[in-house]
Design a protein around this motif. Structure first.
Motif, mmCIF file in Angstrom:
data_model
loop_
_atom_site.group_PDB
_atom_site.id
_atom_site.type_symbol
_atom_site.label_atom_id
_atom_site.label_comp_id
_atom_site.label_asym_id
_atom_site.label_seq_id
_atom_site.Cartn_x
_atom_site.Cartn_y
_atom_site.Cartn_z
ATOM 1 N N ASP A 222 43.577 -61.383 -14.716
ATOM 2 C CA ASP A 222 43.332 -62.704 -14.511
ATOM 3 C C ASP A 222 44.485 -63.877 -14.882
ATOM 4 O O ASP A 222 44.624 -64.725 -13.885
ATOM 5 C CB ASP A 222 42.056 -63.229 -15.327
ATOM 6 N N GLU A 223 45.117 -63.236 -15.828
ATOM 7 C CA GLU A 223 46.170 -64.050 -16.020
ATOM 8 C C GLU A 223 47.544 -63.487 -15.380
ATOM 9 O O GLU A 223 48.626 -64.215 -15.903
ATOM 10 C CB GLU A 223 46.531 -64.009 -17.556
ATOM 11 N N GLU A 224 47.358 -62.465 -14.601
ATOM 12 C CA GLU A 224 48.556 -62.009 -13.997
ATOM 13 C C GLU A 224 49.773 -61.738 -14.934
ATOM 14 O O GLU A 224 50.845 -61.777 -14.568
ATOM 15 C CB GLU A 224 48.983 -62.938 -12.811
ATOM 16 N N ILE A 225 49.490 -60.732 -15.890
ATOM 17 C CA ILE A 225 50.448 -60.404 -16.778
ATOM 18 C C ILE A 225 50.436 -58.918 -16.924
ATOM 19 O O ILE A 225 49.340 -58.379 -16.738
ATOM 20 C CB ILE A 225 50.327 -61.175 -18.193
ATOM 21 N N GLY A 226 51.558 -58.368 -17.572
ATOM 22 C CA GLY A 226 51.707 -56.990 -17.698
ATOM 23 C C GLY A 226 51.487 -56.488 -19.008
ATOM 24 O O GLY A 226 51.528 -55.322 -19.265
ATOM 25 N N ALA A 227 51.318 -57.306 -20.091
ATOM 26 C CA ALA A 227 51.239 -57.143 -21.582
ATOM 27 C C ALA A 227 50.493 -58.174 -22.322
ATOM 28 O O ALA A 227 50.539 -59.462 -21.952
ATOM 29 C CB ALA A 227 52.618 -56.967 -22.033
ATOM 30 N N VAL A 228 49.743 -57.754 -23.253
ATOM 31 C CA VAL A 228 49.120 -58.705 -24.363
ATOM 32 C C VAL A 228 49.687 -58.128 -25.712
ATOM 33 O O VAL A 228 50.006 -57.165 -25.936
ATOM 34 C CB VAL A 228 47.689 -58.591 -24.194
ATOM 35 N N LEU A 229 49.760 -59.306 -26.529
ATOM 36 C CA LEU A 229 49.842 -58.900 -27.947
ATOM 37 C C LEU A 229 48.567 -58.584 -28.687
ATOM 38 O O LEU A 229 47.519 -59.281 -28.327
ATOM 39 C CB LEU A 229 50.688 -59.998 -28.660
ATOM 40 N N VAL A 230 48.700 -57.653 -29.372
ATOM 41 C CA VAL A 230 47.430 -57.405 -30.244
ATOM 42 C C VAL A 230 48.035 -57.621 -31.553
ATOM 43 O O VAL A 230 48.587 -57.352 -32.259
ATOM 44 C CB VAL A 230 47.247 -55.754 -30.348
ATOM 45 N N ALA A 231 46.888 -58.943 -32.153
ATOM 46 C CA ALA A 231 47.008 -59.408 -33.321
ATOM 47 C C ALA A 231 45.703 -59.408 -34.113
ATOM 48 O O ALA A 231 44.691 -59.887 -33.570
ATOM 49 C CB ALA A 231 47.543 -60.783 -33.148
ATOM 50 N N ASP A 232 45.860 -59.350 -35.226
ATOM 51 C CA ASP A 232 44.693 -59.716 -36.022
ATOM 52 C C ASP A 232 45.031 -61.184 -36.867
ATOM 53 O O ASP A 232 45.808 -61.284 -37.652
ATOM 54 C CB ASP A 232 44.485 -58.480 -37.388
ATOM 55 N N GLY A 233 44.277 -62.025 -36.386
ATOM 56 C CA GLY A 233 44.892 -63.564 -36.660
ATOM 57 C C GLY A 233 46.193 -63.897 -36.129
ATOM 58 O O GLY A 233 46.555 -63.595 -35.170
#
Length: 136
Positions: free
Chosen positions: A31-42
């Motif tokens: 949906d955001e047309e991106i190839g990566a996301v950051l995984v974060a706890d807070g």
């Protein structure tokens, strides 16, 4: 004056909780047309997940992607840069670590992401020397 990471980074990177399932993360990336996301706890960065990670470490590993948490496939030991680091420093890290994306951290929290493509547009990469065939 040397260009800085903040000058070319994508600000406000998409972050997801490590408990989020793979299907939801994949849909967000689509949906955001991106190839990566950051995984974060807070505000604490735990890793990065790419579209390739979703396929190789997620789907190909078996199991139900609607139940598998993204934190399980996130890269650990993620290398980062600061927004005031030079573009040359970011390119050096990418070459040395063979990565294509670097989270940008300021005051202990993710504020952006800089990619190999961002650096290439600035003429800061040398593809003949870069060994960035693997992704974060």
């Amino acid at each position: 004056m040397a260009a800085k990471v903040r000058d070319i980074m994508t600000g406000s990177p998409t972050s997801v909780s490590p408990e989020l399932d793979l299907v939801t993360v994949a849909r967000a990336m689509r949906d955001e047309e991106i190839g990566a996301v950051l995984v974060a706890d807070g505000d604490e960065l735990m890793g990065v997940v790419t579209d390739r990670d979703l396929v190789i470490r997620g789907l190909a590993a078996g199991g139900d992607p609607k139940e598998a948490p993204v934190g399980r496939i996130a890269s650990s030991g993620t290398v980062t840069v600061g927004p005031d680091d030079s573009l040359d420093r970011a390119a050096q890290i990418m070459r040395e670590r063979s990565v294509r994306r670097l989270p940008v951290i300021e005051d202990g929290r993710p504020v952006g992401i800089v990619t190999l493509g961002d650096l290439a547009r600035q003429g800061r990469t040398d593809s003949s020397r870069s060994n960035s065939s693997s992704v974060l």
